[in-house]
Motif scaffolding. Structure first.
Motif, mmCIF file in Angstrom:
data_model
loop_
_atom_site.group_PDB
_atom_site.id
_atom_site.type_symbol
_atom_site.label_atom_id
_atom_site.label_comp_id
_atom_site.label_asym_id
_atom_site.label_seq_id
_atom_site.Cartn_x
_atom_site.Cartn_y
_atom_site.Cartn_z
ATOM 1 N N ALA A 139 16.440 49.089 -24.617
ATOM 2 C CA ALA A 139 16.198 47.939 -23.745
ATOM 3 C C ALA A 139 17.504 47.189 -23.547
ATOM 4 N N ASN A 140 17.708 46.700 -22.347
ATOM 5 C CA ASN A 140 18.940 45.985 -22.077
ATOM 6 C C ASN A 140 18.669 44.968 -20.974
ATOM 7 N N SER A 141 19.482 43.939 -20.936
ATOM 8 C CA SER A 141 19.324 42.947 -19.893
ATOM 9 C C SER A 141 20.661 42.293 -19.603
ATOM 10 N N ILE A 142 20.747 41.724 -18.442
ATOM 11 C CA ILE A 142 21.914 40.937 -18.075
ATOM 12 C C ILE A 142 21.453 39.863 -17.109
ATOM 13 N N SER A 143 22.013 38.705 -17.229
ATOM 14 C CA SER A 143 21.711 37.645 -16.266
ATOM 15 C C SER A 143 23.037 37.099 -15.754
ATOM 16 N N PHE A 144 23.117 36.894 -14.462
ATOM 17 C CA PHE A 144 24.351 36.355 -13.902
ATOM 18 C C PHE A 144 24.004 35.209 -12.964
ATOM 19 N N ASP A 145 24.988 34.376 -12.734
ATOM 20 C CA ASP A 145 24.766 33.106 -12.052
ATOM 21 C C ASP A 145 25.307 33.119 -10.626
ATOM 22 N N VAL A 146 24.527 32.511 -9.748
ATOM 23 C CA VAL A 146 24.944 32.353 -8.354
ATOM 24 C C VAL A 146 24.869 30.865 -8.022
ATOM 25 N N ARG A 147 25.998 30.290 -7.650
ATOM 26 C CA ARG A 147 26.016 28.887 -7.261
ATOM 27 C C ARG A 147 25.817 28.797 -5.752
ATOM 28 N N VAL A 148 24.876 27.967 -5.341
ATOM 29 C CA VAL A 148 24.595 27.783 -3.909
ATOM 30 C C VAL A 148 25.012 26.371 -3.525
ATOM 31 N N ILE A 149 25.858 26.287 -2.529
ATOM 32 C CA ILE A 149 26.328 24.984 -2.068
ATOM 33 C C ILE A 149 26.009 24.814 -0.594
ATOM 34 N N THR A 150 25.914 23.576 -0.171
ATOM 35 C CA THR A 150 25.633 23.246 1.227
ATOM 36 C C THR A 150 26.703 22.290 1.728
ATOM 37 N N PRO A 151 27.527 22.730 2.647
ATOM 38 C CA PRO A 151 28.545 21.816 3.173
ATOM 39 C C PRO A 151 27.902 20.692 3.979
ATOM 40 N N LYS A 152 28.565 19.553 4.036
ATOM 41 C CA LYS A 152 28.010 18.387 4.720
ATOM 42 C C LYS A 152 28.977 17.889 5.812
ATOM 43 N N PRO A 153 29.060 18.616 6.906
ATOM 44 C CA PRO A 153 29.913 18.144 8.000
ATOM 45 C C PRO A 153 29.291 16.910 8.675
ATOM 46 N N ALA A 154 30.106 16.131 9.254
ATOM 47 C CA ALA A 154 29.637 14.889 9.888
ATOM 48 C C ALA A 154 28.980 15.214 11.227
ATOM 49 N N VAL A 155 27.692 15.483 11.202
ATOM 50 C CA VAL A 155 26.934 15.768 12.419
ATOM 51 C C VAL A 155 25.675 14.910 12.395
ATOM 52 N N SER A 156 25.047 14.778 13.501
ATOM 53 C CA SER A 156 23.853 13.946 13.589
ATOM 54 C C SER A 156 22.598 14.755 13.866
ATOM 55 N N GLU A 157 22.634 16.061 13.558
ATOM 56 C CA GLU A 157 21.451 16.898 13.752
ATOM 57 C C GLU A 157 20.388 16.498 12.724
ATOM 58 N N PRO A 158 19.160 16.181 13.133
ATOM 59 C CA PRO A 158 18.131 15.757 12.166
ATOM 60 C C PRO A 158 17.704 16.917 11.258
ATOM 61 N N THR A 159 17.509 16.631 9.984
ATOM 62 C CA THR A 159 17.064 17.641 9.025
ATOM 63 C C THR A 159 15.931 17.080 8.173
ATOM 64 N N ILE A 160 15.171 17.988 7.590
ATOM 65 C CA ILE A 160 14.059 17.648 6.683
ATOM 66 C C ILE A 160 14.122 18.615 5.499
ATOM 67 N N ASN A 161 13.936 18.097 4.305
ATOM 68 C CA ASN A 161 13.876 18.934 3.109
ATOM 69 C C ASN A 161 12.567 18.643 2.382
ATOM 70 N N ILE A 162 11.673 19.628 2.332
ATOM 71 C CA ILE A 162 10.353 19.458 1.726
ATOM 72 C C ILE A 162 10.029 20.685 0.891
ATOM 73 N N GLU A 163 9.330 20.493 -0.215
ATOM 74 C CA GLU A 163 8.917 21.618 -1.061
ATOM 75 C C GLU A 163 7.991 22.526 -0.249
ATOM 76 N N PRO A 164 8.144 23.844 -0.373
ATOM 77 C CA PRO A 164 7.333 24.752 0.457
ATOM 78 C C PRO A 164 5.854 24.796 0.077
ATOM 79 N N TYR A 165 5.533 24.372 -1.154
ATOM 80 C CA TYR A 165 4.126 24.452 -1.598
ATOM 81 C C TYR A 165 3.767 23.179 -2.350
ATOM 82 N N ILE A 166 2.628 22.581 -1.974
ATOM 83 C CA ILE A 166 2.147 21.356 -2.619
ATOM 84 C C ILE A 166 0.675 21.573 -2.954
ATOM 85 N N ALA A 167 0.298 21.257 -4.207
ATOM 86 C CA ALA A 167 -1.100 21.426 -4.643
ATOM 87 C C ALA A 167 -1.601 20.122 -5.235
ATOM 88 N N GLN A 168 -2.827 19.694 -4.826
ATOM 89 C CA GLN A 168 -3.423 18.466 -5.344
ATOM 90 C C GLN A 168 -4.940 18.621 -5.359
#
Length: 777
Positions: free
Chosen positions: A397-426
């Motif tokens: 048995a063997n395993s390996i885990s490696f890391d990926v850093r995800v970044i989002t650049p923030k240029p000065a634009v006025s395009e509207p955006t929304i960030n919401i969780e894809p799944y909500i349970a209540q």
């Protein structure tokens, strides 16, 4: 973790092991009394120990190899990165995962004198050695913005000790490292080898086998998929798969040798910046010990064991093991029975710890290095001979885990955006509430945010009130700044019936609009019927001296995080006790039902995120704590009978009444007593109750180990049919045992029935007379 070793050197190394081991076996079987032979035996044993020790430490093995770290840039929604940066950004990656396997290319030819059946069996083993039995690809997420170092992840040792099975997790659940770093589980793909298909190909092509005939199959019906694909275009087929083409290229030639199998990962991260952990876990067959379904401990001596391509037998290894046991007797080696009886990882660790103690005992001696090598070899061979234990070898048995850093650049634009969780349970008891963010914030009236709820058919069913989180009293969210994010609270205008819905949020800014959707699932408020029934049964059967703990299963299953639930369980002695966080009360925190308590209170509820509203899944219940019933033991009773004239006396002894726990913690014992009721006669003779009389009530006397009951009967011989000299039947008495709790005065009763055999035999010389007068019953 990079690949190491292999090649022709490894083949010669294994062949050398086989030759030397055969020589050792021949020597052991000969007369051991000859001094020169003993010297040669010891010399050969040292060679075998050295070779097996190298195998044990993993010499010549290959692991999993891929890129250790990466970085991916994802453009913000609605941003044209080519216009801003002059080039497109590739936001997905293709990773090549290499898993080392045993090179069996030299084993393909049929050996001289080998039957077709033997050849096929050997090729089946070769097919197992040359392939990856199971392999998992797992994805985890941590929102850390540290640009250099990913947060800590549980080590392989932590995962093994905690018994974490990633195939049992659901998206949104978390794993925690020792330093508290928390990773969210996102996705898993598991490939399982279809060995029966390979067997069929081997059988059909046995006369002209090549490595191509050992090619693995990972069919869809054996695959496991948990969570989203996280692949470009959400293409499920490209997420994680075996590549025969790349395997052939990286293994030199598919027709001559093959040292590794190659799998392909295509990763497309979601729009969340942070660190992603991609973990690969593989299970191979480098060492094939005794299979798990062999009945223990009688393993046939001709059972084959493979170390790489070398085949040994249980008989061979038992001889070496016996020799080691004789030599190392004084070091208190752990017995092999410890592994045969092992039921958990902890049991195996006890064997390893005892082996480590033996090594410590040998460490101070003059020939410590040689002795320690023998002790380790003993442990290695014992595991090879224990059914099912070969899967525990690190070579399998063997395993390996490696890391990926995800970044989002923030240029000065006025395009509207929304960030919401894809799944909500209540739950359906309250209006659904959720959080999301919009950007860029341009002022109180510039950003227009609206929302609605759609059913599965796409028809709108409710409006969503969208308000900035900073507007709510007591909010700890900072005021938004110009050009930054603003946190919003979405409030559905009314509760929704159980079912699946779609949330639709639209953000308008300066004539532009952006709409994002998320899945909303509403569950019926409460526990599952089975869970509610089991908990109710435990609460209603609360007896003094019992300890209560349980797990609850809501109708939402595992789709709502467990830390949003609370359980209150306490007696009236500890009503200020805080609730338990989660959906279970662990055994170590069980509630003891003390004799001084009277009531047991229980409640289970869900706390809605953001609003903190409490939704009851099990309303507060109040149950009386009861005294448990005593137990009457009639299994050990003894009966003695005596007869004088028409009088029969029966004595029943050794009736025991076991006092129940009274909840005093051993300070007192429940006081028990026994009483007997009126009898009922049963027998084959008609009118038995008229013939046999019981002139006085039974007497009950306490004994040292229980109770005795004395019963006296009178037989009216005149009513016995002519010609019949015996009466047989059964007499049944109702018994009632009572237990009184001396701590609180509560009592409990248990009814049972005492059945005794009745036998009367007419004495010789007696005459049948006509009955007269009345009878006492």
């Amino acid at each position: 973790m990079s690949a190491k070793g292999g090649g022709a050197g490894k083949v010669y190394f294994i062949l050398y092991l086989a030759v030397v081991l055969e020589l050792l076996i021949i020597i052991v079987e000969r007369d051991e009394a000859e001094e020169g032979l003993l010297k040669k035996q010891r010399e050969t044993m040292r060679i075998v120990e050295s070779i097996l020790s190298q195998l044990q430490s993993g010499s010549g093995t290959e692991g999993i190899n891929t890129r250790p770290q990466d970085e991916i840039t994802i453009p913000p929604p609605g941003i044209n990165m080519r216009e801003i940066m002059g080039a497109d950004i590739k936001s997905s990656r293709k990773y090549i995962v290499e898993v080392g396997v045993t090179d069996v290319s030299a084993e393909l030819k049929r050996k001289e004198g080998e039957s077709e059946k033997e050849y096929l069996e050997r090729m089946k083993v070769a097919a197992k050695l040359a392939n990856v039995q199971e392999i998992e690809y797992q994805i985890f997420f941590n929102p850390s913005q540290d640009p250099l170092n990913a947060p800590s992840f549980p080590t392989e040792e932590e995962i093994r000790k905690k018994g974490i099975d990633f195939t049992k997790l659901q998206p949104g659940q978390t794993v925690v490292a020792e330093d508290g770093s928390t990773w969210e589980f996102l996705s898993l793909r598991k490939l399982v080898l279809d060995f029966p298909q390979i067997e069929k190909i081997l059988t059909d092509n046995l006369r002209n086998l090549t490595l191509e005939h050992l090619e693995p199959f990972y069919p869809k019906n054996l695959q496991l998929a948990i969570g989203p694909a996280y692949a470009p275009n959400n293409n499920e087929d490209s997420v994680f798969y075996y590549s025969a083409e790349i395997s052939a290229k990286r293994g030199a030639s598919a027709l001559t040798d093959l040292k590794k199998r190659v799998f392909v990962v295509n990763f497309q991260p979601p729009g969340r910046a942070g660190w992603y952990k991609l973990r690969i876990y593989s299970l191979t067959n480098r060492i094939l010990g005794v299979v798990k379904d062999v009945p223990s401990p009688e393993v046939p001596e001709d059972t084959r064991i493979n170390i790489g391509t070398v085949t040994l037998t249980v008989k061979d290894l038992n001889k070496v093991k016996k020799e080691l046991e004789n030599r190392l007797m004084k070091y208190n080696l752990p017995p092999s029975d410890m592994l045969l009886m092992a039921k958990s990882v902890e049991d195996i660790e006890k064997f390893d710890q005892m082996l480590e103690n033996s090594i410590k005992m040998a460490a101070g001696e003059e020939n410590a290095v040689e002795t320690i090598s023998k002790i380790k070899l003993y442990g290695y061979i014992t595991k090879l001979l224990t059914p099912g234990m070969s899967v525990m070898f690190p070579q399998n048995a063997n395993s390996i885990s490696f890391d990926v850093r995800v970044i989002t650049p923030k240029p000065a634009v006025s395009e509207p955006t929304i960030n919401i969780e894809p799944y909500i349970a209540q739950f359906d008891a309250v209006e659904p509430v959720f959080g999301f963010t919009i950007s860029p914030y341009q002022g109180a009236t510039a950003n227009v945010v609206e929302g609605r709820v759609l059913d599965e058919g796409g028809a709108p069913v409710a409006r969503i009130i969208c308000r900035g989180e900073d507007e709510f009293a007591g909010s700890i969210v900072p005021k938004p700044v110009q050009g930054g994010n603003r946190y919003y609270r979405g409030i559905v205008e009314r509760p929704l019936a159980p079912g699946k819905y779609k949330i639709e949020i639209t953000h308008r800014l300066a004539g532009r609009a952006k709409t994002e959707t998320a899945e909303l699932e509403i569950f019926k408020t409460g526990l599952t019927d089975e869970s509610a029934r089991l908990i109710k049964s435990k609460l209603e059967n609360a007896f003094y001296g019992y300890s209560l703990y349980f797990s609850a299963i809501p109708n939402s299953g595992a789709k709502i995080k467990s830390d949003q639930f609370r359980i209150y369980l306490a007696t009236d002695l500890e009503q200020q006790k805080p609730p338990y966080v989660g959906l279970s009360i662990p055994p170590e925190q069980k509630v003891f039902l003390d004799c001084k308590a009277n009531k047991l209170y229980a409640k289970i509820w869900w706390i809605q995120p953001i609003t903190g509203k409490e939704v009851e899944l099990l309303p507060m219940t109040e149950n009386e704590i009861k005294q448990d019933e005593p137990k009457v033991n009639l299994a050990t009773k003894n009966e003695t009978r005596s007869q004088s004239g028409n009088k029969v006396k029966i004595q029943v002894t050794n009736i025991t009444v076991v006092e129940p726990d009274d909840g005093s913690g051993g300070k007192t014992k429940a006081q028990v007593s026994l009483s007997i009721g009126k009898p009922k006669f049963e027998g084959g003779l008609e009118g038995l109750e008229e013939i046999v009389d019981m002139p006085s009530d039974p007497t009950i006397e306490p004994e040292e180990n229980g109770y005795s009951i004395t019963l006296e009967f009178t037989v009216n011989t005149a009513l016995i049919p002519r010609g019949q000299d015996e009466i047989n039947g059964i007499v049944k008495f109702p018994l009632e045992a009572t237990a009184k709790n001396l701590c609180n005065g509560k009592t409990a009763r248990r009814a049972s029935t005492l059945s005794i055999s009745f036998h009367y035999e007419r004495e010789k010389g007696t005459r049948r007379t006509t009955p007269s007068g009345g009878r006492r019953r």
